[in-house]
Scaffold this motif. Structure first.
Motif, PDB file in Angstrom:
ATOM      1  N   ALA A 186       0.816  -1.213   0.000  1.00  0.00           N
ATOM      2  CA  ALA A 186       0.000   0.000   0.000  1.00  0.00           C
ATOM      3  C   ALA A 186       0.852   1.266   0.000  1.00  0.00           C
ATOM      4  O   ALA A 186       0.401   2.320  -0.446  1.00  0.00           O
ATOM      5  CB  ALA A 186      -0.930  -0.004   1.217  1.00  0.00           C
ATOM      6  N   ASP A 187       2.086   1.142   0.508  1.00  0.00           N
ATOM      7  CA  ASP A 187       2.912   2.345   0.574  1.00  0.00           C
ATOM      8  C   ASP A 187       3.816   2.505  -0.647  1.00  0.00           C
ATOM      9  O   ASP A 187       4.743   3.309  -0.640  1.00  0.00           O
ATOM     10  CB  ASP A 187       3.735   2.350   1.872  1.00  0.00           C
ATOM     11  CG  ASP A 187       4.579   1.097   2.001  1.00  0.00           C
ATOM     12  OD1 ASP A 187       4.619   0.291   1.033  1.00  0.00           O
ATOM     13  OD2 ASP A 187       5.197   0.903   3.072  1.00  0.00           O
ATOM     14  N   GLN A 188       3.553   1.746  -1.677  1.00  0.00           N
ATOM     15  CA  GLN A 188       4.378   1.842  -2.895  1.00  0.00           C
ATOM     16  C   GLN A 188       4.273   3.260  -3.482  1.00  0.00           C
ATOM     17  O   GLN A 188       3.179   3.852  -3.506  1.00  0.00           O
ATOM     18  CB  GLN A 188       3.884   0.814  -3.927  1.00  0.00           C
ATOM     19  CG  GLN A 188       4.858   0.517  -5.035  1.00  0.00           C
ATOM     20  CD  GLN A 188       5.966  -0.437  -4.566  1.00  0.00           C
ATOM     21  OE1 GLN A 188       6.011  -0.857  -3.411  1.00  0.00           O
ATOM     22  NE2 GLN A 188       6.883  -0.738  -5.475  1.00  0.00           N
ATOM     23  N   GLU A 189       5.386   3.765  -3.967  1.00  0.00           N
ATOM     24  CA  GLU A 189       5.406   5.120  -4.503  1.00  0.00           C
ATOM     25  C   GLU A 189       4.461   5.243  -5.702  1.00  0.00           C
ATOM     26  O   GLU A 189       4.451   4.386  -6.588  1.00  0.00           O
ATOM     27  CB  GLU A 189       6.830   5.490  -4.927  1.00  0.00           C
ATOM     28  CG  GLU A 189       7.007   6.986  -5.044  1.00  0.00           C
ATOM     29  CD  GLU A 189       8.430   7.336  -5.493  1.00  0.00           C
ATOM     30  OE1 GLU A 189       9.365   6.578  -5.166  1.00  0.00           O
ATOM     31  OE2 GLU A 189       8.561   8.351  -6.195  1.00  0.00           O
ATOM     32  N   GLY A 190       3.684   6.288  -5.718  1.00  0.00           N
ATOM     33  CA  GLY A 190       2.762   6.521  -6.839  1.00  0.00           C
ATOM     34  C   GLY A 190       1.358   5.997  -6.576  1.00  0.00           C
ATOM     35  O   GLY A 190       0.434   6.279  -7.336  1.00  0.00           O
ATOM     36  N   LEU A 191       1.206   5.219  -5.479  1.00  0.00           N
ATOM     37  CA  LEU A 191      -0.129   4.690  -5.135  1.00  0.00           C
ATOM     38  C   LEU A 191      -0.765   5.593  -4.073  1.00  0.00           C
ATOM     39  O   LEU A 191      -0.188   5.799  -3.003  1.00  0.00           O
ATOM     40  CB  LEU A 191       0.001   3.258  -4.594  1.00  0.00           C
ATOM     41  CG  LEU A 191      -1.233   2.618  -3.961  1.00  0.00           C
ATOM     42  CD1 LEU A 191      -2.436   2.665  -4.886  1.00  0.00           C
ATOM     43  CD2 LEU A 191      -0.947   1.165  -3.578  1.00  0.00           C
ATOM     44  N   SER A 192      -1.901   6.165  -4.396  1.00  0.00           N
ATOM     45  CA  SER A 192      -2.590   6.976  -3.400  1.00  0.00           C
ATOM     46  C   SER A 192      -3.998   6.443  -3.192  1.00  0.00           C
ATOM     47  O   SER A 192      -4.575   5.820  -4.082  1.00  0.00           O
ATOM     48  CB  SER A 192      -2.642   8.441  -3.837  1.00  0.00           C
ATOM     49  OG  SER A 192      -3.293   8.547  -5.075  1.00  0.00           O
ATOM     50  N   ARG A 193      -4.510   6.655  -2.012  1.00  0.00           N
ATOM     51  CA  ARG A 193      -5.852   6.133  -1.720  1.00  0.00           C
ATOM     52  C   ARG A 193      -6.684   7.182  -0.982  1.00  0.00           C
ATOM     53  O   ARG A 193      -6.161   7.992  -0.232  1.00  0.00           O
ATOM     54  CB  ARG A 193      -5.792   4.846  -0.908  1.00  0.00           C
ATOM     55  CG  ARG A 193      -4.879   4.899   0.299  1.00  0.00           C
ATOM     56  CD  ARG A 193      -4.848   3.536   0.978  1.00  0.00           C
ATOM     57  NE  ARG A 193      -3.702   3.398   1.879  1.00  0.00           N
ATOM     58  CZ  ARG A 193      -3.484   2.327   2.624  1.00  0.00           C
ATOM     59  NH1 ARG A 193      -4.300   1.299   2.586  1.00  0.00           N
ATOM     60  NH2 ARG A 193      -2.431   2.255   3.426  1.00  0.00           N
ATOM     61  N   LYS A 194      -7.978   7.094  -1.224  1.00  0.00           N
ATOM     62  CA  LYS A 194      -8.875   8.057  -0.621  1.00  0.00           C
ATOM     63  C   LYS A 194     -10.060   7.291  -0.048  1.00  0.00           C
ATOM     64  O   LYS A 194     -10.713   6.507  -0.757  1.00  0.00           O
ATOM     65  CB  LYS A 194      -9.360   9.028  -1.697  1.00  0.00           C
ATOM     66  CG  LYS A 194     -10.321  10.097  -1.206  1.00  0.00           C
ATOM     67  CD  LYS A 194     -10.621  11.106  -2.319  1.00  0.00           C
ATOM     68  CE  LYS A 194     -11.514  12.225  -1.836  1.00  0.00           C
ATOM     69  NZ  LYS A 194     -12.860  11.783  -1.478  1.00  0.00           N
ATOM     70  N   GLY A 195     -10.304   7.494   1.249  1.00  0.00           N
ATOM     71  CA  GLY A 195     -11.416   6.797   1.887  1.00  0.00           C
ATOM     72  C   GLY A 195     -12.762   7.299   1.385  1.00  0.00           C
ATOM     73  O   GLY A 195     -12.894   8.467   1.015  1.00  0.00           O
ATOM     74  N   LEU A 196     -13.744   6.389   1.366  1.00  0.00           N
ATOM     75  CA  LEU A 196     -15.089   6.768   0.913  1.00  0.00           C
ATOM     76  C   LEU A 196     -16.035   6.753   2.103  1.00  0.00           C
ATOM     77  O   LEU A 196     -15.867   5.946   3.030  1.00  0.00           O
ATOM     78  CB  LEU A 196     -15.597   5.770  -0.131  1.00  0.00           C
ATOM     79  CG  LEU A 196     -14.728   5.598  -1.379  1.00  0.00           C
ATOM     80  CD1 LEU A 196     -15.291   4.473  -2.237  1.00  0.00           C
ATOM     81  CD2 LEU A 196     -14.672   6.897  -2.166  1.00  0.00           C
TER      82      LEU A 196
END
Lengths: 406, 378
Positions: free
Chosen positions: B189-199
């Motif tokens: 999940a912490d890979q560079e370029g991966l972003s996440r947004k909670g719903l």
């Protein structure tokens, strides 16, 4: 009666061998052709041979006690016999040729009958020698069965029956009939009913076949005009007929829990095959009518879930014979699945599915229309869909009875 | 088809009691009202880990207890009854299955023990659009020397905010709609370029949308074979569908029990409303549907345990039937309770909201009718 795996497999071998030796191959796969609802086709003499052999072995009534002519098998052994019969296209004709004898009357006699009654009636049922009908409904006592009026009077050495029954399936060809009669007019309606077994071969009983929307039917109107029954042929105690009769209906329900493939003489895959034939496939191999395809899938899933439920109930009962309230669930599911299937078949065939007779229609088409119509009875007989829902509500869910009800 | 074993029946009782006492719907309500981003209570999840539930599907040599799919389903059903929120299904169920089916020894050794004790969370990132359609996957993974570069987005990823890694379905060749050319990658999940947004969703669980912008992962992140990811994906999805159906059965069964209880106790016109046939018959029909659904749910899980060739068909049957029943049951739950069913203070709304989220997960009823027909060949 041990039911461990090795012994069951050994039994499977015995069953297989016995069937290979005794089942006449000319009858293989002929169950629906021979055991038609209107009448049994006895043109092939092998049918009687098979009935004799099966009756002698007791496997027409596999789980009934051997001392009265049954097979004496456990539920699991009986299942194996069924599976091995299926595997070679064999079938048990006694469930039809004994009328209601095997599915309903027999189990009730075994439960409530005197030793003398068991000895006189059960072996003949096991051997396929007697055809039993049942006199329950009357013109004014359908779902409200307890208001029945057909009467039996105690004449010292016999019972004297007067009144009318209706929907008596097979009354015209039956040897014996189990009749619910009023034996006390002065008590609450459920408390004055008795169950009497009567010999149908007497001129004081008149039967008239009823023609139904699907054409000829096995149902009759039955009239008792001073008909006589033996004094010792009351099943259960005097005025305890409601209990005996209700128990018998549970056996009936149990026997109606399976959904019939019905219509077009078919298995599940034939419904699919028929749809492909009449409706066609699109370029991706999907049924050309996508709405029908979806409803067909839905129906097949409902049919699967019904079958899986029967299997689960058998598995959970761990081989114990169980007549339970679950029968009401299965009966309602079975009638829904079976009727829905018939409607789908008819819809698939379109106008050709409405052919009544004549050579403009295939045998499959003609069978479809009759099955569709006769199938409407499934949710009416044996306690209607609504009566089953009352039973589920009261007996399984424990919902209170309406105090305003009569 | 078999009945539940003694072991399964005991675990079912244990799960029922634990969920009722330790993680009841009131607890879920608290979590909802606290606005916890992950959508579940950490203490609840830790307790499940201590009982060994996240390891039910995982072999003993990887730290699990290897009790099988039906056993896992039995626990999910009981948790479903209380709407107990946790990553059990998404991570210990679906994430673990993907790694069990597609992972090599190194990947399994790296991830399974943490999944088995609940200390790590791995979840499947599959959907790219509002409706489930796995073969339509377009997210791109391009080979670049010894690594792959991922670009695209994934939506409504279950437990997306709390996951330590994602199993990501990508297209490495072929056109959308094709079974060929799908590849799965295990991406931290912490890979560079991966972003996440909670719903923030109606069912108040933890979902996230993921954005992959030139996320570079090594060859060793590939789960299974290049371009051949669909067979693993489909089996993983089928397991997920069977688990979801088990949870749905629990949600529906509890809805049924609440409704039945209300029918027996709510008095109008001088008698319990359950004495009215108009309601009694509906209850009887719901009960009948529930029994049919249970048979399908158990049969699908059992088929997965047995490696039965009909498993795929039974998983679609199970998900579809559970969806159909839960849909009906959740609406009747509200209707038969009348006004009180509409209040947030009463629990009915929580069940209704969860019901639809579960229905839409990994294919709604229409999806599975279509798939069932395809599997049957028409």
């Amino acid at each position: 009666m041990a039911d461990n795996k090795e012994e069951l497999e050994a039994f499977r071998g015995e069953a297989k061998a016995w069937l290979a030796e005794n089942f006449p191959s000319s009858l293989a796969g002929q169950a629906s052709a021979v055991l038609r609802a209107e009448s049994v086709d006895r043109s092939n003499p092998d049918l009687d041979v098979w009935i004799d052999r099966l009756g002698e072995k007791g496997w027409g009534t596999p789980t009934w006690p051997a001392e009265y002519g049954g097979g004496g098998l456990s539920q699991l052994q009986a299942q194996i016999v069924n599976q091995e019969m299926d595997a070679i296209g064999a079938f048990n004709p006694l469930t039809i040729t004994a009328g209601m004898g095997i599915t309903m009357v027999g189990p009730t006699i075994l439960e409530y009958g005197t030793e003398d009654q068991k000895k006189r009636h059960i072996p003949k049922i096991c051997k396929g020698r007697t055809f039993w009908s049942l006199g329950y409904s009357e013109p004014n006592a359908g779902s409200d069965l307890a208001s029945l009026q057909c009467r039996a009077e105690d004449k010292g050495d016999h019972w004297l029956l007067n009144g009318q029954k209706t929907w008596t399936s097979g009354a015209d060809i039956s040897d014996w009939c189990g009749v619910l009669v009023r034996t006390d007019m002065d008590v609450a309606k459920r408390d004055g009913i008795s169950f009497i077994m009567i010999d149908m071969k007497q001129s004081e009983i008149e039967t008239r076949p009823i023609r139904l929307i699907a054409g000829a039917s096995p149902f009759c109107e039955t009239f008792f005009n001073d008909a006589k029954a033996r004094k010792d042929d009351m099943l259960g105690d005097l005025n305890a007929g409601w209990t005996v009769g209700k128990r018998l209906l549970q056996h009936e329900r149990q026997s109606q829990t399976g959904a019939s493939a019905g219509g077009g003489g078919g298995t599940k895959s034939s419904l699919q095959g028929i749809a492909e034939k009449y409706v066609g496939l699109d370029s991706q191999g999907k049924l050309a009518d996508s709405d029908l395809r979806s409803r067909l899938a839905d129906h097949m899933m409902e049919a699967s879930s019904h079958k899986l439920t029967i299997a689960r109930i058998v598995a959970e009962s761990r081989g114990n014979a169980k007549v339970s309230a679950a029968a009401s669930i299965l009966k309602n599911a079975a009638s829904t699945v079976t009727q829905n299937r018939a409607e789908l078949l008819l819809e698939i065939m379109g106008h050709q599915g409405l052919g009544w007779e004549g050579d403009d229609f295939s045998a499959e088409e003609l069978a479809t229309v009759r099955t569709w119509l006769s199938g409407k009875a499934i949710s009416i007989y044996g306690g209607s869909f609504e009566v089953q829902n009352n039973i589920i509500a009261k007996n399984i869910l424990g919902l209170p009875e309406n105090t305003q009800r009569g | 088809m078999a009945a539940l074993t003694e072991e399964q029946t005991l675990l079912k009782e244990q799960a029922k009691t634990w969920a009722r006492d330790e993680a009841p719907v009131a607890k879920f309500r608290e979590t909802r009202d606290s606005g916890t981003e992950t959508g579940f209570d950490k203490g609840v999840w830790t307790a499940m880990g201590e009982m060994g539930w996240p390891g039910i599907l995982i072999p003993e040599d990887q730290g699990g207890v290897a009790m099988g799919h039906l056993t896992f389903g039995v626990v999910l059903e009981e948790l479903g009854r209380q709407l107990t929120a946790s990553p059990l299904l998404a991570s210990a169920g679906i994430g673990a299955t993907a790694i069990l089916l597609g992972g090599n020894k190194t990947q399994q050794g790296e991830w399974l023990p943490g999944l088995a004790d609940g200390s790590r969370i791995v979840t499947l990132a599959i959907d790219e659009a509002p409706r489930h359609a796995p073969l339509q996957t377009t997210m791109e993974a391009k080979a670049k020397g010894d690594s792959f570069v991922l670009n695209g987005s994934k939506v409504h990823v279950a437990e997306g905010l709390s996951a330590d890694a994602f199993v990501v379905a990508t297209r490495t060749s072929g056109q959308p709609g094709s079974e060929e050319g799908l590849s799965l990658f295990l991406v931290p999940a912490d890979q560079e370029g991966l972003s996440r947004k909670g719903l923030i969703t109606a069912d108040s669980r933890g979902y996230a949308n993921l954005d992959f912008s030139n996320v570079e992962v090594p060859q060793s992140a590939l789960l299974g074979d290049l371009d051949q990811g669909n067979s693993i994906l489909e089996r993983t999805l089928d397991c997920g569908r069977a688990y979801l159906a088990a949870e749905m059965l629990g949600v529906a069964a509890q809805s049924f029990d609440m409704t039945l209880d209300y029918l027996k106790n709510r008095v109008q016109f001088g008698q319990p409303i359950g004495s009215f046939q108009a309601l009694g018959h509906r209850a009887s029909m719901l009960y009948t549907e529930m029994e049919m659904t249970r048979s399908c749910v158990e049969a699908a899980l059992q088929a997965l345990d047995d490696g039965n060739e009909k498993a795929a068909e039974l998983c679609s049957l199970s998900k579809c039937k559970a969806g159909k029943f839960l849909h009906h049951m959740s609406n009747e739950l509200i209707q038969m309770h009348g006004g009180i069913g509409m209040t947030d203070e009463f629990d009915a709304g929580l069940y209704l909201k969860r019901a639809r989220a579960l229905e839409f997960a990994l294919g709604n009823e229409a999806f599975h009718r279509d798939r069932f027909a395809t599997l049957r060949g028409f």
